[in-house]
Design an enzyme around this catalytic site. Structure first.
Site, PDB file in Angstrom:
ATOM      1  N   THR A  87      36.661 -15.320 -87.496  1.00 25.44           N
ATOM      2  CA  THR A  87      36.270 -15.449 -86.086  1.00 25.44           C
ATOM      3  C   THR A  87      36.565 -14.115 -85.414  1.00 25.44           C
ATOM      4  O   THR A  87      37.733 -13.722 -85.314  1.00 25.44           O
ATOM      5  CB  THR A  87      37.086 -16.561 -85.392  1.00 25.44           C
ATOM      6  OG1 THR A  87      36.871 -17.788 -86.076  1.00 25.44           O
ATOM      7  CG2 THR A  87      36.660 -16.709 -83.934  1.00 25.44           C
ATOM      8  N   LYS A 106      30.298 -20.117 -82.093  1.00 27.55           N
ATOM      9  CA  LYS A 106      31.713 -20.480 -82.290  1.00 27.55           C
ATOM     10  C   LYS A 106      32.494 -20.387 -80.970  1.00 27.55           C
ATOM     11  O   LYS A 106      33.227 -21.302 -80.606  1.00 27.55           O
ATOM     12  CB  LYS A 106      32.287 -19.537 -83.354  1.00 27.55           C
ATOM     13  CG  LYS A 106      33.785 -19.492 -83.457  1.00 27.55           C
ATOM     14  CD  LYS A 106      34.342 -20.552 -84.363  1.00 27.55           C
ATOM     15  CE  LYS A 106      35.853 -20.547 -84.325  1.00 27.55           C
ATOM     16  NZ  LYS A 106      36.448 -21.633 -85.029  1.00 27.55           N
ATOM     17  N   LYS A 162      43.188 -17.240 -78.974  1.00 28.28           N
ATOM     18  CA  LYS A 162      42.418 -16.129 -79.567  1.00 28.28           C
ATOM     19  C   LYS A 162      40.919 -16.325 -79.276  1.00 28.28           C
ATOM     20  O   LYS A 162      40.230 -15.406 -78.831  1.00 28.28           O
ATOM     21  CB  LYS A 162      42.648 -16.092 -81.090  1.00 28.28           C
ATOM     22  CG  LYS A 162      41.743 -15.102 -81.801  1.00 28.28           C
ATOM     23  CD  LYS A 162      41.746 -15.238 -83.327  1.00 28.28           C
ATOM     24  CE  LYS A 162      40.588 -14.419 -83.910  1.00 28.28           C
ATOM     25  NZ  LYS A 162      40.468 -14.478 -85.349  1.00 28.28           N
TER      26      LYS A 162
HETATM   27  P1  NAD Z   1      45.764 -16.160 -92.073  1.00 28.62           P
HETATM   28  O1  NAD Z   1      46.582 -15.215 -91.281  1.00 28.62           O
HETATM   29  O2  NAD Z   1      46.411 -17.334 -92.729  1.00 28.62           O
HETATM   30  O3  NAD Z   1      44.956 -15.351 -93.231  1.00 28.62           O
HETATM   31  C1  NAD Z   1      44.454 -14.061 -93.087  1.00 28.62           C
HETATM   32  C2  NAD Z   1      44.666 -13.352 -94.415  1.00 28.62           C
HETATM   33  O4  NAD Z   1      44.085 -12.064 -94.343  1.00 28.62           O
HETATM   34  C3  NAD Z   1      46.162 -13.147 -94.733  1.00 28.62           C
HETATM   35  O5  NAD Z   1      46.442 -13.711 -96.011  1.00 28.62           O
HETATM   36  C4  NAD Z   1      46.323 -11.639 -94.717  1.00 28.62           C
HETATM   37  O6  NAD Z   1      47.272 -11.160 -95.663  1.00 28.62           O
HETATM   38  C5  NAD Z   1      44.917 -11.196 -95.057  1.00 28.62           C
HETATM   39  N1  NAD Z   1      44.632  -9.819 -94.676  1.00 28.62           N
HETATM   40  C6  NAD Z   1      44.922  -9.189 -93.509  1.00 28.62           C
HETATM   41  N2  NAD Z   1      44.465  -7.913 -93.539  1.00 28.62           N
HETATM   42  C7  NAD Z   1      43.873  -7.751 -94.747  1.00 28.62           C
HETATM   43  C8  NAD Z   1      43.218  -6.653 -95.369  1.00 28.62           C
HETATM   44  N3  NAD Z   1      43.080  -5.477 -94.766  1.00 28.62           N
HETATM   45  N4  NAD Z   1      42.727  -6.838 -96.624  1.00 28.62           N
HETATM   46  C9  NAD Z   1      42.862  -8.031 -97.254  1.00 28.62           C
HETATM   47  N5  NAD Z   1      43.480  -9.102 -96.713  1.00 28.62           N
HETATM   48  C10 NAD Z   1      43.976  -8.958 -95.470  1.00 28.62           C
HETATM   49  O7  NAD Z   1      44.597 -16.644 -91.094  1.00 28.62           O
HETATM   50  P2  NAD Z   1      43.640 -17.917 -91.263  1.00 28.62           P
HETATM   51  O8  NAD Z   1      44.215 -19.084 -90.533  1.00 28.62           O
HETATM   52  O9  NAD Z   1      43.246 -18.048 -92.691  1.00 28.62           O
HETATM   53  O10 NAD Z   1      42.392 -17.435 -90.398  1.00 28.62           O
HETATM   54  C11 NAD Z   1      41.423 -16.530 -90.900  1.00 28.62           C
HETATM   55  C12 NAD Z   1      40.260 -16.463 -89.932  1.00 28.62           C
HETATM   56  O11 NAD Z   1      39.713 -17.783 -89.776  1.00 28.62           O
HETATM   57  C13 NAD Z   1      40.636 -16.003 -88.526  1.00 28.62           C
HETATM   58  O12 NAD Z   1      39.627 -15.147 -88.064  1.00 28.62           O
HETATM   59  C14 NAD Z   1      40.748 -17.292 -87.739  1.00 28.62           C
HETATM   60  O13 NAD Z   1      40.509 -17.108 -86.368  1.00 28.62           O
HETATM   61  C15 NAD Z   1      39.655 -18.110 -88.400  1.00 28.62           C
HETATM   62  N6  NAD Z   1      39.821 -19.563 -88.275  1.00 28.62           N
HETATM   63  C16 NAD Z   1      41.024 -20.150 -88.538  1.00 28.62           C
HETATM   64  C17 NAD Z   1      41.150 -21.528 -88.419  1.00 28.62           C
HETATM   65  C18 NAD Z   1      42.472 -22.221 -88.712  1.00 28.62           C
HETATM   66  O14 NAD Z   1      42.591 -23.410 -88.410  1.00 28.62           O
HETATM   67  N7  NAD Z   1      43.453 -21.545 -89.295  1.00 28.62           N
HETATM   68  C19 NAD Z   1      40.046 -22.321 -88.047  1.00 28.62           C
HETATM   69  C20 NAD Z   1      38.816 -21.698 -87.816  1.00 28.62           C
HETATM   70  C21 NAD Z   1      38.723 -20.317 -87.938  1.00 28.62           C
END
Ligand code: NAD
Length: 288
Positions: free
Chosen positions: A93, A168, A243
């Protein structure tokens, strides 16, 4: 198909595992060693850099925290490393402007790309029941669709690049507004001496009915089982709602859209998330 997967966090970990289950060879990368170990456990091959994971891939999927990281990953690790012609899918997102910029730059380098953010949380990512809203050309969507279908229950083409992100944030802005409204209505009903269950029975079949009431009721013991019944744990964290509201306000400003209630919802979630970022977003009812 060989699929590179970058970002194996709460969401990406489950999504990559579902691509493996669908028979794809997943080449995974994350900065976190724990995330890489979990991906190996799920059957992914893991790499020590994102660009190594992209080598030879037919498709690249990313699930990253924000637009700045998405840009850095595509600029430094994907462009010139994934084979030309690969289909790129960013499921993070992020803001609409960055999504459009990344698609335009990658396409100028001979790739096809979609923005494909998701609705649904960690359980839906693990269970393969996400909804994907997809921005991109018809051709890019047609290539992305079967890959996304292996991770979700619905894949919807929203329109040109960036419209997945637009869908979204418009959806989540509306969700924030009707969740706050639902909480206010229940809190006021109580103050007026009206029992919460009785109010639910009336409003759920009247014109005030909405998803926040009948699918995600913020009052414990009323309606279906929701995070309210689990002390507002799990579900959709207030910090993530904030966010999305920040992204929505940025987009509204850029587009000249009037969003008085969206702006107010953002201010309310800002105050709430300062102390309760990990609490489910329906926990806002506790502040009323
Ligand atoms: P998270 O923080 O659990 O996962 C993000 C991952 O990205 C981490 O494991 C981190 O180590 C990795 N990362 C960061 N920088 C990196 C890089 N340069 N190279 C490789 N890996 C890297 O977050 P999440 O909850 O999995 O969310 C991910 C996305 O999904 C976000 O954009 C969030 O807004 C969206 N989202 C989350 C949810 C939810 O319920 N958690 C729901 C809908 C959308």
């Amino acid at each position: 198909m060989k699929i590179a997967f970058i970002g194996l966090g709460n969401m990406g970990g489950g999504m990559a595992a579902n691509l493996v289950k669908a028979g794809h060879a997943v080449q995974a990368f994350d900065l976190s060693e724990a995330a890489l170990a979990a991906a190996r456990e799920a059957g992914c091959a893991t790499f020590s850099t994102a660009h190594e994971a992209c080598a030879g891939a037919d498709a690249v999927v990313s699930m990253l925290p924000n637009g700045a990281i998405v840009k850095q990953v595509y600029w430094d690790e994907v462009i010139g490393h994934a084979p030309e012609g690969a289909i790129l899918l960013d499921c993070s997102t992020i803001d609409v402007a960055t999504a459009r910029e990344v698609i335009s730059v990658t396409e100028a380098h001979g790739y096809q790309m979609v923005d494909a953010p998701v609705s649904g949380g960690i359980a839906a990512a693990a269970g393969g029941t996400l909804t994907f809203m997809v921005g991109g050309s018809d051709e890019a969507f047609a290539r992305a669709q079967p890959i996304l279908a292996a991770m979700g229950k619905a894949v919807i083409h929203a329109g040109k690049p960036g419209t997945g992100q637009a869908a979204k944030i418009c959806n989540n802005m509306l969700l924030a507004i009707h969740m706050i409204g639902t909480c206010e209505a229940f809190a006021m009903a109580e103050k007026l001496g009206l029992d919460a269950q009785t109010f639910y029975d009336i409003a759920s079949v009247s014109s005030g009915q909405c998803w926040s009431m009948t699918s995600y009721c913020p009052v414990p013991g009323v309606g279906p089982v929701t995070p309210a019944d689990k002390g507002y744990e799990g579900g959709f964290a207030a910090g993530l709602m904030l966010k999305d509201l920040k992204l929505a306000m940025e987009a509204a400003e850029g587009a000249g859209a009037t969003v008085a209630l969206g702006a107010h919802a953002k201010a309310i979630y800002e105050a709430f998330a300062a102390e309760n970022a990990a609490t489910d977003f329906s926990g806002i009812i506790r502040t009323l």
